[in-house]
Scaffold this motif. Structure first.
Motif, mmCIF file in Angstrom:
data_model
loop_
_atom_site.group_PDB
_atom_site.id
_atom_site.type_symbol
_atom_site.label_atom_id
_atom_site.label_comp_id
_atom_site.label_asym_id
_atom_site.label_seq_id
_atom_site.Cartn_x
_atom_site.Cartn_y
_atom_site.Cartn_z
ATOM 1 N N ASP A 1 0.808 -1.222 0.000
ATOM 2 C CA ASP A 1 0.000 0.000 0.000
ATOM 3 C C ASP A 1 0.841 1.273 0.000
ATOM 4 O O ASP A 1 0.306 2.381 0.075
ATOM 5 N N GLY A 2 2.169 1.115 -0.065
ATOM 6 C CA GLY A 2 3.052 2.279 -0.068
ATOM 7 C C GLY A 2 3.354 2.833 1.306
ATOM 8 O O GLY A 2 4.112 3.803 1.441
ATOM 9 N N ASN A 3 2.773 2.236 2.353
ATOM 10 C CA ASN A 3 3.003 2.690 3.727
ATOM 11 C C ASN A 3 4.037 1.809 4.425
ATOM 12 O O ASN A 3 4.307 0.680 4.013
ATOM 13 N N LEU A 4 4.611 2.356 5.510
ATOM 14 C CA LEU A 4 5.606 1.616 6.276
ATOM 15 C C LEU A 4 4.944 0.581 7.178
ATOM 16 O O LEU A 4 3.957 0.876 7.849
ATOM 17 N N TRP A 5 5.486 -0.601 7.182
ATOM 18 C CA TRP A 5 5.021 -1.698 8.022
ATOM 19 C C TRP A 5 6.191 -2.263 8.815
ATOM 20 O O TRP A 5 7.343 -2.168 8.391
ATOM 21 N N ILE A 6 5.881 -2.866 9.968
ATOM 22 C CA ILE A 6 6.849 -3.722 10.651
ATOM 23 C C ILE A 6 6.657 -5.122 10.104
ATOM 24 O O ILE A 6 5.551 -5.666 10.142
ATOM 25 N N MET A 7 7.725 -5.703 9.592
ATOM 26 C CA MET A 7 7.664 -7.064 9.059
ATOM 27 C C MET A 7 8.740 -7.896 9.752
ATOM 28 O O MET A 7 9.938 -7.684 9.537
ATOM 29 N N THR A 8 8.292 -8.813 10.589
ATOM 30 C CA THR A 8 9.223 -9.607 11.375
ATOM 31 C C THR A 8 8.610 -10.980 11.663
ATOM 32 O O THR A 8 7.554 -11.316 11.132
ATOM 33 N N LYS A 9 9.295 -11.753 12.487
ATOM 34 C CA LYS A 9 8.775 -13.041 12.946
ATOM 35 C C LYS A 9 8.765 -13.052 14.461
ATOM 36 O O LYS A 9 9.678 -12.507 15.097
ATOM 37 N N ARG A 10 7.739 -13.659 15.051
ATOM 38 C CA ARG A 10 7.693 -13.792 16.507
ATOM 39 C C ARG A 10 8.768 -14.764 16.959
ATOM 40 O O ARG A 10 8.887 -15.878 16.438
ATOM 41 N N GLN A 11 9.561 -14.330 17.925
ATOM 42 C CA GLN A 11 10.596 -15.211 18.471
ATOM 43 C C GLN A 11 9.976 -16.445 19.130
ATOM 44 O O GLN A 11 10.512 -17.540 19.054
ATOM 45 N N LYS A 12 8.821 -16.252 19.750
ATOM 46 C CA LYS A 12 8.195 -17.324 20.523
ATOM 47 C C LYS A 12 7.674 -18.453 19.642
ATOM 48 O O LYS A 12 7.819 -19.636 19.976
ATOM 49 N N THR A 13 7.055 -18.108 18.516
ATOM 50 C CA THR A 13 6.379 -19.124 17.698
ATOM 51 C C THR A 13 6.903 -19.196 16.264
ATOM 52 O O THR A 13 6.487 -20.058 15.501
ATOM 53 N N ASN A 14 7.784 -18.266 15.894
ATOM 54 C CA ASN A 14 8.343 -18.194 14.539
ATOM 55 C C ASN A 14 7.273 -17.915 13.480
ATOM 56 O O ASN A 14 7.456 -18.221 12.298
ATOM 57 N N THR A 15 6.157 -17.333 13.898
ATOM 58 C CA THR A 15 5.108 -16.956 12.941
ATOM 59 C C THR A 15 5.369 -15.544 12.410
ATOM 60 O O THR A 15 5.942 -14.697 13.104
ATOM 61 N N ASP A 16 4.941 -15.300 11.180
ATOM 62 C CA ASP A 16 5.120 -13.971 10.572
ATOM 63 C C ASP A 16 4.249 -12.939 11.273
ATOM 64 O O ASP A 16 3.100 -13.220 11.622
ATOM 65 N N VAL A 17 4.808 -11.756 11.471
ATOM 66 C CA VAL A 17 4.056 -10.638 12.045
ATOM 67 C C VAL A 17 4.237 -9.433 11.130
ATOM 68 O O VAL A 17 5.359 -8.993 10.879
ATOM 69 N N ASN A 18 3.130 -8.926 10.597
ATOM 70 C CA ASN A 18 3.141 -7.751 9.732
ATOM 71 C C ASN A 18 2.161 -6.725 10.298
ATOM 72 O O ASN A 18 0.954 -6.982 10.334
ATOM 73 N N VAL A 19 2.690 -5.596 10.732
ATOM 74 C CA VAL A 19 1.863 -4.575 11.385
ATOM 75 C C VAL A 19 2.086 -3.222 10.709
ATOM 76 O O VAL A 19 3.222 -2.731 10.659
ATOM 77 N N PRO A 20 1.019 -2.597 10.182
ATOM 78 C CA PRO A 20 1.170 -1.247 9.624
ATOM 79 C C PRO A 20 1.576 -0.265 10.728
ATOM 80 O O PRO A 20 1.034 -0.321 11.833
ATOM 81 N N LEU A 21 2.527 0.606 10.421
ATOM 82 C CA LEU A 21 2.993 1.569 11.418
ATOM 83 C C LEU A 21 2.032 2.750 11.513
ATOM 84 O O LEU A 21 1.799 3.454 10.524
ATOM 85 N N LEU A 22 1.495 2.968 12.695
ATOM 86 C CA LEU A 22 0.668 4.146 12.955
ATOM 87 C C LEU A 22 1.580 5.347 13.205
ATOM 88 O O LEU A 22 2.794 5.208 13.342
ATOM 89 N N ASP A 23 0.992 6.533 13.282
ATOM 90 C CA ASP A 23 1.793 7.761 13.384
ATOM 91 C C ASP A 23 2.654 7.809 14.650
ATOM 92 O O ASP A 23 3.805 8.250 14.602
ATOM 93 N N ILE A 24 2.107 7.365 15.784
ATOM 94 C CA ILE A 24 2.870 7.462 17.038
ATOM 95 C C ILE A 24 4.134 6.604 17.002
ATOM 96 O O ILE A 24 5.233 7.108 17.300
ATOM 97 N N PRO A 25 4.067 5.307 16.647
ATOM 98 C CA PRO A 25 5.322 4.551 16.538
ATOM 99 C C PRO A 25 6.275 5.107 15.480
ATOM 100 O O PRO A 25 7.491 5.025 15.636
ATOM 101 N N LYS A 26 5.733 5.702 14.409
ATOM 102 C CA LYS A 26 6.592 6.348 13.405
ATOM 103 C C LYS A 26 7.393 7.485 14.035
ATOM 104 O O LYS A 26 8.598 7.640 13.783
ATOM 105 N N MET A 27 6.715 8.294 14.869
ATOM 106 C CA MET A 27 7.379 9.425 15.529
ATOM 107 C C MET A 27 8.444 8.943 16.511
ATOM 108 O O MET A 27 9.508 9.554 16.642
#
Length: 248
Positions: free
Chosen positions: A112-138
């Motif tokens: 979508d052209g926006n910044l996301w966090i793209m990682t894997k959970r250490q606990k379960t090794n599952t993919d985690v993709n979270v769109p970055l909201l303004d506060i975490p961006k700041m």
């Protein structure tokens, strides 16, 4: 008898809580299963023993409580760093170990052209993709290029982090047990579910493999109920007219 005696030992001599004891018994049961599968034990000592966990409401922060923490002027850089880490987790839903492992490579532009966090959970090794909201961006912008070893956030140990969060709770007048994991519950309840984000989407962002796990984290707040029920009366106008006619 040995099983029940061991439970009593954990509860008394070791001073373990109800759920901690149950967790130890679950680990012990796994060892017993391995022993039976390898022919070391014939009978199952857990046959007539039930392991039960008590439901624990870990709570979450309301939007007003988040605002109090954000507005509070922290007396030291140490507490300011902890506040930023906690708020970052409130708006991303990441667990401590996953926040600690974040690097710039995990912050990417998505479809979508926006910044996301793209990682894997250490606990379960599952993919985690979270769109970055303004506060975490700041928050990320605040620390960009200022930290060593490729870190993008001022990470300290989880133990110290939780100890300092107790200080922040005191200075902010928040009576809840403020821990870093509480931020994950806050993300599930206040940041997402209460704002109308479907629980399936919340579950995916938290990296859960089933909705039942997400339901432990997410609470239906009164504001969410009020919002969902708003305007429902208008859908029952016909029934209301019938009642009025009967009542009169």
């Amino acid at each position: 008898m040995f099983i029940t005696d061991f439970e009593l030992y954990l509860r008394t001599a070791c001073k373990c809580g109800y759920n901690t004891t149950a967790k130890f018994m679950q680990f012990f049961k796994r060892i017993i299963i391995i022993a039976r599968n390898n022919g070391i034990l014939v009978n199952d000592p857990f046959a007539n023993y039930k392991i039960r966990l008590e439901k624990v409401d870990r709570g979450y922060l309301t939007e007003d409580e988040i605002k109090i923490i954000l507005k509070k002027k922290m007396v030291s850089e140490r507490l300011e760093h902890v506040r930023d880490l906690f708020i970052f987790a409130c708006f991303t839903g990441l667990a401590y170990i996953d926040v600690a492992g974040l690097t710039q490579d995990n912050i990417r532009k998505s479809f979508d052209g926006n910044l996301w966090i793209m990682t894997k959970r250490q606990k379960t090794n599952t993919d985690v993709n979270v769109p970055l909201l303004d506060i975490p961006k700041m928050i990320l912008k605040k620390y960009k290029g200022k930290l060593p070893n490729g870190k993008i956030l001022p990470i300290i140990s989880n133990q110290k982090l939780n100890a300092y969060l107790k200080e922040i709770a005191d200075v902010c007048g928040i009576k809840k047990n403020l821990t870093f994991h509480l931020a994950r519950h806050t993300f599930a309840t206040t940041t997402t579910l209460s704002k109308g984000v479907p629980i399936e989407t919340v579950s995916k962002m938290l990296g859960h493999t089933n909705i039942e796990t997400t339901q432990i984290y997410a609470r239906i707040s009164n504001s969410k109920i009020g919002s969902d029920m708003q305007g429902l009366d208008k859908k029952f106008v016909g029934i209301e007219k019938i009642y009025k006619e009967v009542a009169m």
